[in-house]
Motif scaffolding. Structure first.
Motif, PDB file in Angstrom:
ATOM      1  N   TRP A 239      53.980  25.170  58.373  1.00  0.00           N
ATOM      2  CA  TRP A 239      54.069  24.836  59.176  1.00  0.00           C
ATOM      3  C   TRP A 239      54.445  23.140  59.650  1.00  0.00           C
ATOM      4  CZ3 TRP A 239      50.112  25.607  62.943  1.00  0.00           C
ATOM      5  CH2 TRP A 239      49.265  26.784  62.479  1.00  0.00           C
ATOM      6  N   GLY A 240      55.928  22.962  59.221  1.00  0.00           N
ATOM      7  CA  GLY A 240      56.487  21.422  58.827  1.00  0.00           C
ATOM      8  C   GLY A 240      57.768  21.913  59.089  1.00  0.00           C
ATOM      9  N   TYR A 241      58.045  23.132  58.849  1.00  0.00           N
ATOM     10  CA  TYR A 241      59.520  23.658  59.262  1.00  0.00           C
ATOM     11  C   TYR A 241      60.123  23.161  60.451  1.00  0.00           C
ATOM     12  CZ  TYR A 241      59.032  28.481  60.355  1.00  0.00           C
ATOM     13  OH  TYR A 241      58.387  29.525  60.981  1.00  0.00           O
ATOM     14  N   PRO A 242      59.189  23.312  61.954  1.00  0.00           N
ATOM     15  CA  PRO A 242      59.630  23.461  63.480  1.00  0.00           C
ATOM     16  C   PRO A 242      59.321  21.934  62.935  1.00  0.00           C
ATOM     17  CG  PRO A 242      57.751  25.319  62.845  1.00  0.00           C
ATOM     18  CD  PRO A 242      57.688  24.561  62.314  1.00  0.00           C
ATOM     19  N   LEU A 245      62.541  20.303  62.100  1.00  0.00           N
ATOM     20  CA  LEU A 245      64.062  20.457  63.338  1.00  0.00           C
ATOM     21  C   LEU A 245      63.903  19.937  64.854  1.00  0.00           C
ATOM     22  CD1 LEU A 245      64.287  24.187  62.638  1.00  0.00           C
ATOM     23  CD2 LEU A 245      65.709  22.579  62.050  1.00  0.00           C
ATOM     24  N   SER A 246      62.102  19.846  64.757  1.00  0.00           N
ATOM     25  CA  SER A 246      62.417  19.167  66.707  1.00  0.00           C
ATOM     26  C   SER A 246      63.037  17.427  66.058  1.00  0.00           C
ATOM     27  CB  SER A 246      61.342  19.602  67.218  1.00  0.00           C
ATOM     28  OG  SER A 246      60.164  20.941  67.779  1.00  0.00           O
ATOM     29  N   THR A 247      62.098  16.882  65.363  1.00  0.00           N
ATOM     30  CA  THR A 247      62.366  15.663  64.808  1.00  0.00           C
ATOM     31  C   THR A 247      64.185  15.014  64.790  1.00  0.00           C
ATOM     32  OG1 THR A 247      60.208  15.871  64.425  1.00  0.00           O
ATOM     33  CG2 THR A 247      61.950  13.334  64.493  1.00  0.00           C
ATOM     34  N   ILE A 248      64.335  15.689  64.002  1.00  0.00           N
ATOM     35  CA  ILE A 248      66.358  15.946  64.317  1.00  0.00           C
ATOM     36  C   ILE A 248      66.583  16.107  65.477  1.00  0.00           C
ATOM     37  CG2 ILE A 248      67.794  16.526  62.763  1.00  0.00           C
ATOM     38  CD1 ILE A 248      66.392  18.170  60.924  1.00  0.00           C
ATOM     39  N   CYS A 268      56.938  14.527  69.990  1.00  0.00           N
ATOM     40  CA  CYS A 268      57.382  16.427  70.093  1.00  0.00           C
ATOM     41  C   CYS A 268      57.179  17.195  68.705  1.00  0.00           C
ATOM     42  CB  CYS A 268      59.274  16.346  70.333  1.00  0.00           C
ATOM     43  SG  CYS A 268      59.585  17.535  70.153  1.00  0.00           S
ATOM     44  N   ALA A 269      57.189  16.552  67.131  1.00  0.00           N
ATOM     45  CA  ALA A 269      56.622  17.670  66.219  1.00  0.00           C
ATOM     46  C   ALA A 269      55.931  18.068  65.959  1.00  0.00           C
ATOM     47  CB  ALA A 269      57.013  15.986  65.090  1.00  0.00           C
ATOM     48  N   ALA A 270      54.517  16.977  67.188  1.00  0.00           N
ATOM     49  CA  ALA A 270      52.875  17.363  66.700  1.00  0.00           C
ATOM     50  C   ALA A 270      53.545  18.833  68.192  1.00  0.00           C
ATOM     51  CB  ALA A 270      52.080  16.584  67.673  1.00  0.00           C
ATOM     52  N   VAL A 271      53.753  17.924  68.854  1.00  0.00           N
ATOM     53  CA  VAL A 271      53.587  19.804  69.750  1.00  0.00           C
ATOM     54  C   VAL A 271      54.493  20.731  70.073  1.00  0.00           C
ATOM     55  CG1 VAL A 271      54.516  20.108  72.110  1.00  0.00           C
ATOM     56  CG2 VAL A 271      53.822  17.980  72.328  1.00  0.00           C
ATOM     57  N   SER A 272      55.476  20.927  68.902  1.00  0.00           N
ATOM     58  CA  SER A 272      56.178  22.031  67.925  1.00  0.00           C
ATOM     59  C   SER A 272      55.023  22.016  66.811  1.00  0.00           C
ATOM     60  CB  SER A 272      57.272  21.883  67.619  1.00  0.00           C
ATOM     61  OG  SER A 272      58.095  20.889  68.098  1.00  0.00           O
ATOM     62  N   THR A 273      54.490  22.046  66.237  1.00  0.00           N
ATOM     63  CA  THR A 273      53.128  22.600  65.653  1.00  0.00           C
ATOM     64  C   THR A 273      51.856  23.550  66.513  1.00  0.00           C
ATOM     65  OG1 THR A 273      53.853  20.229  64.462  1.00  0.00           O
ATOM     66  CG2 THR A 273      52.082  21.751  63.938  1.00  0.00           C
ATOM     67  N   PHE A 297      60.561  25.945  71.527  1.00  0.00           N
ATOM     68  CA  PHE A 297      60.667  25.973  72.703  1.00  0.00           C
ATOM     69  C   PHE A 297      59.964  23.998  73.221  1.00  0.00           C
ATOM     70  CE2 PHE A 297      58.679  30.344  72.698  1.00  0.00           C
ATOM     71  CZ  PHE A 297      59.564  30.631  73.702  1.00  0.00           C
ATOM     72  N   GLY A 298      59.460  23.951  72.262  1.00  0.00           N
ATOM     73  CA  GLY A 298      58.766  21.952  72.281  1.00  0.00           C
ATOM     74  C   GLY A 298      60.223  21.357  72.110  1.00  0.00           C
ATOM     75  N   THR A 299      61.301  21.561  71.693  1.00  0.00           N
ATOM     76  CA  THR A 299      62.473  20.758  71.749  1.00  0.00           C
ATOM     77  C   THR A 299      63.264  20.626  72.958  1.00  0.00           C
ATOM     78  OG1 THR A 299      63.124  21.487  69.487  1.00  0.00           O
ATOM     79  CG2 THR A 299      64.666  20.604  70.724  1.00  0.00           C
ATOM     80  N   THR A 300      63.009  22.058  73.291  1.00  0.00           N
ATOM     81  CA  THR A 300      63.788  22.928  75.288  1.00  0.00           C
ATOM     82  C   THR A 300      63.132  22.110  75.992  1.00  0.00           C
ATOM     83  OG1 THR A 300      64.442  24.671  74.289  1.00  0.00           O
ATOM     84  CG2 THR A 300      64.634  24.531  76.296  1.00  0.00           C
TER      85      THR A 300
END
Length: 408
Positions: A239-242, A245-248, A268-273, A297-300
């Motif tokens: 549950w941590g890697y998306p 990456l989004s936060t970076i 964005c990190a929470a949304v990606s999760t 999707f979250g980062t885009t």
């Protein structure tokens, strides 16, 4: 940063030598596919073709059964890694020609995720590409009707109904462990030591990105804990890697680092999760992973805000380097704008003074008006045609109108 890459490779090779061997095969094939096709040398030198390939090699080793049951399957497995790794490069280039001109955003790891999911769907129809035993379809509807054991815990139908199936207490040490394994899962590893090595390697590339990776993974794990995800999945970093990456990406790559940028990146990190959770629910009945689509999707979605969010400063794709470089260039630009503004202000003042002198004002009057902080409007009077009176008015700085007085 090559040194960062070397440290990560060494860590992965020590923890997962077989998996890293296929990772090397994937990156070799994806890079030479780009060379063979004549794709951009700049993108090749920056590693933009290799990262999808290395992930492809790691993923197939993790999700397909290895070693194969017979000798012929060895060749089939290796050929499948070569075939799919080359496809990630071609798909990534094709998507770039659509997404970059249209939205000014890169395809990220979309090609890796797409090819991985399609490959695993296809593998279900191939006897020489058996799936790993960890990829077991989950029938939520059936489980909700029966008492079963999930995550080492007896789950009753009422637990499924009220959402208590995943409710478990996790200690502070578990949070740190899940944060580190979440970073390691970027390269499909569940080893916390690999996560530490990745952070150490990232320090040589960007300290800001290193901090983003840690706190992003922490937000992802914390979000999963808050909503009650299975503790075994959280501790293994799934549950941590998306979020990592989004936060970076949002915290310093596509936007200039800053306080508001950090807030947006963590959100964005929470949304990606949450997107990752939805995708897990969608693919679980098929026994397949969501790959890195949650991050993509979250980062885009948040990168598309570059055109409308005035509170954060976007970075164009052509200018992307490191967060530290983005911040330095932005500060230099701010200083340059201040210098230009000061120069413009001085030019405007000189222009006003020049206009006042040309209008007939004395230097003494100009200095008095400057001291008062304002510029008085010239006095306008009418004269009856007397040249002597007109000359006196000009000497005193009073403007005159060259018309005689009209008598009533």
């Amino acid at each position: 940063n090559p040194l960062c890459g070397i440290i990560i490779i060494i860590a992965l090779w020590i923890a997962h030598p077989t998996m890293m061997s296929f990772g090397f095969l994937g990156i070799f094939v994806s890079n030479y596919t780009a060379i063979f096709m004549g794709f951009s040398e700049g993108s090749l030198d920056s590693g933009l073709y290799g990262y999808n390939g290395v992930l492809m090699g790691l993923a197939l080793n993790a999700f397909l059964s290895w070693p194969p049951v017979d000798g012929r399957s060895y060749f089939v497995f290796i050929f499948f890694v070569i075939f799919t790794s080359a496809l990630t490069t071609i798909l990534n280039e094709a998507l770039s020609h659509i997404m970059i001109p249209t939205w000014q955003i890169p395809p990220l790891t979309f090609s890796f995720s797409t090819v991985t999911i399609l490959s695993l769907f296809a593998a279900r129809r191939f006897s020489r590409l058996p799936l790993s035993s960890s990829l077991v379809p989950i029938d939520y509807l059936q489980e909700s009707k029966e008492t079963t054991i999930y995550n080492g815990k007896v789950i009753t139908p009422s637990d499924w109904e009220w959402g208590n199936a995943f409710d478990e207490i996790v200690s502070f040490s578990d949070i740190i462990t899940s944060t580190l394994t979440g970073i390691a899962q970027v390269y499909l590893s569940d080893n916390a030591g690999v996560g530490i090595a990745i952070l150490v390697g990232m320090v040589f590339a960007s300290r800001i990105s290193t901090a983003c990776a840690f706190f992003g993974s922490l937000v992802g794990a914390s979000t999963a804990m808050f909503f009650g995800a299975p503790s075994s999945e959280i501790l293994s970093g799934l549950w941590g890697y998306p979020a990592c990456l989004s936060t970076i990406a949002i915290g310093g790559i596509f936007f200039v680092p800053g306080i508001k940028t950090t807030v947006v990146a963590l959100y964005c990190a929470a949304v990606s999760t949450l997107i990752h959770a939805a995708l897990k629910g969608f693919f679980s009945p098929f026994g397949l992973p969501g790959a890195s689509l949650g991050f993509t999707f979250g980062t885009t979605f948040f990168t598309l805000l570059q055109r409308s969010a005035a509170s954060v400063v976007p970075v164009s794709l052509q200018s992307i380097t490191t967060p530290e470089s983005h911040l330095r260039k932005y500060r230099e630009l701010e200083q340059l704008e201040q210098v230009h503004a000061e120069q413009e202000r001085k030019r405007e003042e000189e222009k006003i003074k020049k206009e006042q002198i040309e209008s007939g004002k004395s230097q003494l009057d100009i200095r008095k008006e400057n001291q008062n902080g304002k510029y008085a409007q010239p006095q306008i009077i009418f004269y009856d045609g007397d040249e002597e009176e007109r000359s006196k008015n000009q000497l005193s700085g009073t403007a005159t109108v060259m018309e005689p007085i009209v008598e009533k």
